[in-house]
Design an enzyme around this catalytic site. Structure first.
Site, short mmCIF file in Angstrom:
data_model
loop_
_atom_site.label_atom_id
_atom_site.label_comp_id
_atom_site.label_asym_id
_atom_site.label_seq_id
_atom_site.Cartn_x
_atom_site.Cartn_y
_atom_site.Cartn_z
CD GLN A 40 48.51 84.62 66.60
OE1 GLN A 40 49.14 84.35 67.63
NE2 GLN A 40 47.66 83.76 66.05
CB CYS A 66 43.66 81.53 58.21
SG CYS A 66 42.55 80.26 58.74
CG HIS A 97 44.13 85.19 60.06
ND1 HIS A 97 42.78 85.10 59.86
CD2 HIS A 97 44.48 84.05 60.72
CE1 HIS A 97 42.32 83.98 60.38
NE2 HIS A 97 43.34 83.31 60.91
CG ASP A 126 44.41 90.49 63.16
OD1 ASP A 126 44.31 90.12 64.35
OD2 ASP A 126 44.48 89.71 62.20
CE LYS A 128 43.82 83.52 67.24
NZ LYS A 128 44.12 82.23 66.60
#
Ligand code: PMP
Length: 432
Positions: free
Chosen positions: A217, A383, A137, A214, A240
């Site tokens: 997700q 993104c 991303h 990261d 999220k």
């Protein structure tokens, strides 16, 4: 008297989620859009919020609102306690060594920028290498680009295998003592690819590099144990994971965080302040300058509590089943779709990116026609523009699943695509 939650006590990781009961907690889902029941398949962009989270916000402002960590009055003490309770809860949720390793930020993007500025600023020099992946991303790419540019360092990219998995062998080849930092997504927001973070961390540490994950997700969708992952930093966003917007967090190892300079400076992050110099507060305050987003952090606590009650193994299983159902249904009913992402569900989160007619139908047209049927999906590069060049597509359609989605909604998506094909039949049938 302790209240025993019988349903929860009887629950095992194999017990399916009670999706009907979950949906009753999400008022936003009970609406029609363009004359159809809303089918929300855009949780990778942001999740919906249960009543418990919305109520936590209302309660905070109606009963507790006050600034934290300062005044000696009852509301301030209560607000401080609620704010810090979320830190403790999040530390447990990802198995941090303690709450002081959790820094609240605005989002994943800010957490990653904090590491780039405060760790990267002191440890990256000319000729050093920073390893990232082809599936980043922009939030886990641009901060490293800027750092590399500013320091005369170089970026190296871990490729994907032909089946869209993280290429561990190619990664091992990239490693050398020049590599100071490895940054990667735990789960790709486009491909759904789950990266082998534990193995990545082990190999990175052999050459003395730190590992930044990261987790935007992964934290919402599967059990996360930062000790088992073996990484050094882990970033996530509350919005999220059923929580409010405006809150994220960075987890980092105590020794690394303690050795780093502050990010922003001003109130709340200081020890002693004199006219010409200052010292810093201990962790985590050193990294939380100014009045934080108190109410949303408090409500984030309610979101984590909600996820804990569901059980993250069950959340993951639910999404695997939805993905199995979606891949099966779409492959059978729509063989002309181009899918991106691993077919092996052990390596795949609940994200489904595709194109119609090999990209002959623009993803925005697909999303607009689906929206006309009440189905919310995302279209564009999500993104992740450089990743799309690897996918050989300028953009894609993305459906993403969460705890409140049902197999009926997967069927609705498939029917929605029938309509897309009807409208664009000539374009799809035109020889490429
Ligand atoms: N990384 C990944 C993998 C993401 O999916 C996202 C959000 N789309 C981000 C980082 C950035 O998250 P935020 O916008 O909340 O900072």
């Amino acid at each position: 008297m302790a209240v025993i939650d019988i349903a929860r006590a009887q629950q095992t990781p194999e017990t399916p989620l009670d999706v009907d009961a979950i949906r009753r907690d999400f008022p936003i889902l009970a609406q029609t859009v363009n004359g159809h029941p809303l089918v929300y398949l855009d949780s990778a962009a942001t999740s919906q919020k249960p009543r418990q989270v919305i109520q936590a916000l209302v309660d905070y402002y109606e009963r507790h609102n006050s600034n934290i960590h300062r005044a000696a009055h009852t509301l301030a003490a209560r607000s401080t306690e609620l704010y810090e309770r979320t830190r403790t809860r999040l530390a447990g949720f990802i198995n941090a060594s303690g709450p002081a390793e959790i820094i609240f930020t605005r989002n994943t993007t800010e957490a990653l920028n904090l590491v780039a500025a405060c760790w990267g600023g002191g440890h990256i020099g000319p000729g050093d290498e920073i390893v990232v992946t082809q599936m980043e991303h922009h939030s886990n790419l641009v901060p490293w680009q800027r750092l590399a540019e500013g320091k005369g360092a170089h970026l190296k990219f871990v490729p994907l295998t032909p089946t869209f998995k993280f290429d561990l062998a190619a990664y091992a080849e990239l490693l050398s003592p020049r590599v100071k930092l490895v940054a990667l997504p735990h789960v790709s927001n486009v491909l759904g690819t789950i990266a082998p973070v534990a193995e990545v961390s082990r190999l990175a540490h052999e050459v003395g590099a730190v590992v930044v994950v990261d987790g935007a997700q992964s934290a919402p969708h599967m059990p996360v144990d930062v000790q088992a992952l073996g990484c050094d930093f882990f970033a996530l966003s509350a919005h999220k994971m059923l929580g409010p917007t405006g809150v994220g967090a960075l987890w980092g190892r105590t020794a690394l965080l303690e050795a780093m300079p502050p990010f922003l400076s001003g109130g709340s992050m200081i020890g002693e302040v004199q006219w010409t110099k200052s010292t810093w507060a201990p962790l985590p305050q050193k990294f939380e300058a100014g009045t934080p987003n108190i109410a949303d952090v408090v409500a984030f606590g309610a979101a984590i509590e909600y996820l804990e009650r569901l059980g993250m193994e069950r959340v993951r299983r639910h999404e695997v089943e939805l993905m199995r159902c979606a891949l099966g249904a779409l492959r059978e009913a729509h063989p002309e779709l181009t899918h991106y992402g691993p077919g092996d569900l052990d390596f795949r989160g609940g994200v489904l990116a595709f194109n119609v007619g090999h990209g002959a139908v623009h993803p925005h047209d697909v999303a607009q026609l689906l929206d006309g049927q009440g189905i919310a999906v995302r279209a564009g590069h999500h993104c992740a523009r450089p990743l799309h060049s690897v996918m050989d597509a300028p953009s894609s359609v993305r459906a993403s699943f969460y705890v409140y989605n049902t197999t009926e909604e997967v069927d609705a998506l498939s029917r929605g695509l029938d309509e897309v094909k009807r409208v664009f039949r000539r374009v799809i049938e035109r020889p490429q």
